[in-house]
Design a protein around this motif. Sequence first.
Motif: not given
Ligand SMILES: [Zn+2]
Length: 456
Positions: A38-39, A78, A127, A260-261
């Motif tokens: 994530d992130t 997310t 998450n 995801d980003h």
């Molecule tokens: Zn995320």
Amino acid sequence: MIRFFRVLLIICIALVFCMGAGLQAKPKLKNIIIISVDTLRADHLSCYGYPLNTSPAIDSLAADGVKFSHCYALTPLTAPSFTTMFTSLPPHKHGAKRNGLSVYRTIKTLPEYLKRYGYKTAAIISNWPLRKKLLGIHRGFDSFIEVFTNKRYMMGLTNPEGQSPRVNKKALAWLKKNRKRRFFLWIQYTDPHAPYETHKGFRFDYKKVPTSTYPPGTRMKRIKKYDSEIAFNDHQIGIILNKLKELGLYEDSLIIFHSDHGESFGEHNYFKHGKRLYNSTLHVPLIVKLPGNQIKNTVRHENVSLIDVSPTITSILNMRPIKHMEGLALFNNDQPLLNRKIVCETYGGTVLFRRKSKKYHLKVKPIRYAVIENSQKIIYNKKHKSYEAYQLNNDFFETKDIYRSDSSHLINLKQLIENYVTQISTFIKLTTKRRINEGALSKEDIDALRSLGYIE
Ligand SMILES: [Zn+2]
């Protein structure tokens, strides 16, 4: 003699039949593993050109696979982004437009589809917005394991989480138990998500890092912690990759790594992710390690997106394509990626509540749109009815807005984005009657989403 020819004829027919059957037989289905962080900004991984050694394990996977240098999230948030990956639909079509909203029940996801092929399916997620009661992406997973080290928000304070070792513990146990099955395993880490924490043994010396590495406005204090989170998470990914090798599962599996980003660190006067459509939050890593490590150590430069992940998986494994999916199979030569348009949308990072009922808004439209075509990008701010444009091949950090100076060259792109705005708005208007999990957030959910920055 006649008998001999009869026997020969039968043998020949049998041989032809067997050969025919062999040609028609479907290739053996392979295990599928998706590793998500994530992130995670692509440009903070060594294999994507970062000057620090933040990602030796991920780099090793890239060396065995195909790395996509220009992969974009369709939205920098997310739940919507992961849902796009598993449905191959943009957020306005799958329904999970914000964290806290769920995917439409009528839409089939990749794991549901894989079940039909006999896959044992499991997800280990870390998450909060991905929780099954919020998002509904758990459909199709035999096991959907939620791992949270601490509540992220308590008495107004956020608690940093170093939770990838706990994710690994669950993942390793699952692998041990299911290694002889044909499986699809999704491992989702969240370490680089704010709040950031420095990990002992995972610090870097920034003295020799060129200042041009970072976009103007970047806050280095945050970057240092963020990089430490990445390196710590990478170490845990290395443990999983080694375990797969030890179990003899690595070579033959299809392994996909992505984020995801990304995350913004002050560039464009913006922090974190969710609301803006700059590359700091849209540009993500994507690595596909094919079964047998085919075409290993390859880099592809076309514009691709997370919407392509599910169709790519079904195409590689020679499964029938899933009808509703809008992404492209990235290894299918029949689907040209050149001149492809990537259309991004964002609804804001927050869950918007109606003041009195405390139920959240469903009938929301995107606040910003972006279109990327070749090396050009245009962003439309709906509220201000304003445009920005960037030439990405020489300004990937989007520091010089060329919209005003060069707008005559951008007429086609502007027309394109205006068409998308109309199409998306019409689509949302037509689908607002679909009921999802309105009002289903508990106080705990609201606290958790607030701690992640998703409720103002
Ligand atoms: Zn995320």
